[in-house]
Design an enzyme around this catalytic site. Structure first.
Site, PDB file in Angstrom:
ATOM      1  N   GLU A 120      -8.736  -3.546   4.676  1.00 19.95           N
ATOM      2  CA  GLU A 120      -9.560  -3.492   5.882  1.00 19.95           C
ATOM      3  C   GLU A 120      -9.518  -2.116   6.533  1.00 19.95           C
ATOM      4  O   GLU A 120     -10.546  -1.614   7.011  1.00 19.95           O
ATOM      5  CB  GLU A 120      -9.095  -4.557   6.870  1.00 19.95           C
ATOM      6  CG  GLU A 120      -9.390  -5.971   6.412  1.00 19.95           C
ATOM      7  CD  GLU A 120      -8.893  -7.020   7.370  1.00 19.95           C
ATOM      8  OE1 GLU A 120      -9.372  -8.161   7.274  1.00 19.95           O
ATOM      9  OE2 GLU A 120      -8.025  -6.710   8.218  1.00 19.95           O
ATOM     10  N   GLU A 171      -7.452  -1.344  10.895  1.00 15.36           N
ATOM     11  CA  GLU A 171      -7.665  -2.680  10.320  1.00 15.36           C
ATOM     12  C   GLU A 171      -8.505  -3.543  11.250  1.00 15.36           C
ATOM     13  O   GLU A 171      -9.299  -4.384  10.789  1.00 15.36           O
ATOM     14  CB  GLU A 171      -6.340  -3.365  10.007  1.00 15.36           C
ATOM     15  CG  GLU A 171      -5.529  -3.691  11.223  1.00 15.36           C
ATOM     16  CD  GLU A 171      -4.203  -4.345  10.895  1.00 15.36           C
ATOM     17  OE1 GLU A 171      -4.171  -5.584  10.920  1.00 15.36           O
ATOM     18  OE2 GLU A 171      -3.224  -3.633  10.638  1.00 15.36           O
ATOM     19  N   ASP A 187      -4.440  -5.924   4.950  1.00 12.15           N
ATOM     20  CA  ASP A 187      -4.681  -4.991   6.053  1.00 12.15           C
ATOM     21  C   ASP A 187      -5.085  -3.614   5.552  1.00 12.15           C
ATOM     22  O   ASP A 187      -5.930  -2.937   6.150  1.00 12.15           O
ATOM     23  CB  ASP A 187      -3.424  -4.862   6.925  1.00 12.15           C
ATOM     24  CG  ASP A 187      -3.100  -6.136   7.690  1.00 12.15           C
ATOM     25  OD1 ASP A 187      -3.989  -7.006   7.796  1.00 12.15           O
ATOM     26  OD2 ASP A 187      -1.964  -6.261   8.176  1.00 12.15           O
ATOM     27  N   ASP A 229     -11.989  -5.044   9.753  1.00 14.09           N
ATOM     28  CA  ASP A 229     -12.229  -6.485   9.693  1.00 14.09           C
ATOM     29  C   ASP A 229     -13.644  -6.814  10.154  1.00 14.09           C
ATOM     30  O   ASP A 229     -14.340  -7.645   9.552  1.00 14.09           O
ATOM     31  CB  ASP A 229     -11.197  -7.202  10.556  1.00 14.09           C
ATOM     32  CG  ASP A 229     -11.420  -8.705  10.603  1.00 14.09           C
ATOM     33  OD1 ASP A 229     -11.333  -9.345   9.544  1.00 14.09           O
ATOM     34  OD2 ASP A 229     -11.679  -9.234  11.700  1.00 14.09           O
TER      35      ASP A 229
END
Length: 239
Positions: free
Chosen positions: A126, A50, A123, A54
């Site tokens: 991502e 994650e 999450d 991101d």
């Protein structure tokens, strides 16, 4: 920690169809959908993924906005970017895909509701982006991001300025005061923190925002106050 079975071959095939990509290393997809409560980092969960996802998401969305809105200022682009990569937007895309049907979690996480569960859903999206990046490079992750974010890029409120700037000007004009921001809480692990921030103006009811960075939480709090006071109409993204 509970023992969680890996995704079945059928589940992986269904996920690949949803994503529109066939993975070279299927185990990566399993890891992207597994929360730390279900499996240790050594055994494979999405905590590190994650973090990478991101950054890849931010890059690709920034690139999309830069090429789509050629006359937009840096501030306008930042407003759009913050809305498009927020936890709410990521979670909404995960829900649209039906990823919640594939997430592997332990019993503790299954009890979570509200903002905490929203962060889990965000999450996963991502981590999935990171998995695409690792398996197929930037082009694979970019293709996925464009599929789900391109339409949203033009649907966010283009006329909005930076919320903190707008709130400060409104507070100065209306109350001769400057908004004050206070961090009420910081929770979660270092790689995925959650900040609760309250904005206060003398004579005005305060508002609170929760996001994964202090700056983003301040923006959410400012946005909510502007919307509540009727300075802004409610955002299409619901932030």
């Amino acid at each position: 920690m509970s023992k969680t079975k890996p995704l079945s071959a059928d589940e992986i095939s269904r996920l690949e169809a949803l994503i529109g990509y066939e993975f070279k290393e299927k185990a990566r997809l399993d890891r992207a959908l597994t929360h730390a409560s279900a499996r240790s980092a050594a055994a494979g969960n999405y905590e590190r993924l994650e973090f990478l996802g991101d950054r890849v998401l931010g890059l690709c969305v920034a690139e999309l906005l830069f090429s789509t809105f050629r006359n937009a200022s840096e501030g306008e682009l930042s407003v759009r970017l913050n809305q498009l990569v927020s936890a709410e937007s990521c979670a909404a895309i995960g829900d649209e895909m039906g990823l919640h049907n594939f997430i592997r979690t332990g019993s503790d996480v299954k009890k979570l509701t509200g903002k905490a569960m929203l962060n889990v859903r965000a999450d996963v999206v991502e981590s999935l982006i990171a998995t695409l990046y690792l398996d197929g490079g930037l082009e694979a992750s970019r293709k996925f991001i464009l599929k789900y974010w391109q339409g949203r890029a033009t649907s966010v409120d283009a006329g909005r300025r930076d919320a903190k700037t707008e709130l400060q000007e409104w507070a100065h004009a209306r109350f001769a005061a400057t908004p004050a921001y206070r961090v009420d809480d910081r929770s979660g692990p270092d790689h995925d923190p959650s900040f609760t921030v309250t904005v206060e103006i003398p004579g005005v009811k305060p508002e609170t925002g929760v996001e994964r960075s202090k700056r983003a939480a301040e923006q959410v709090a400012a946005t909510r106050l502007l919307e509540r006071e009727g300075v802004w109409r409610k955002s299409p993204t619901g932030n």
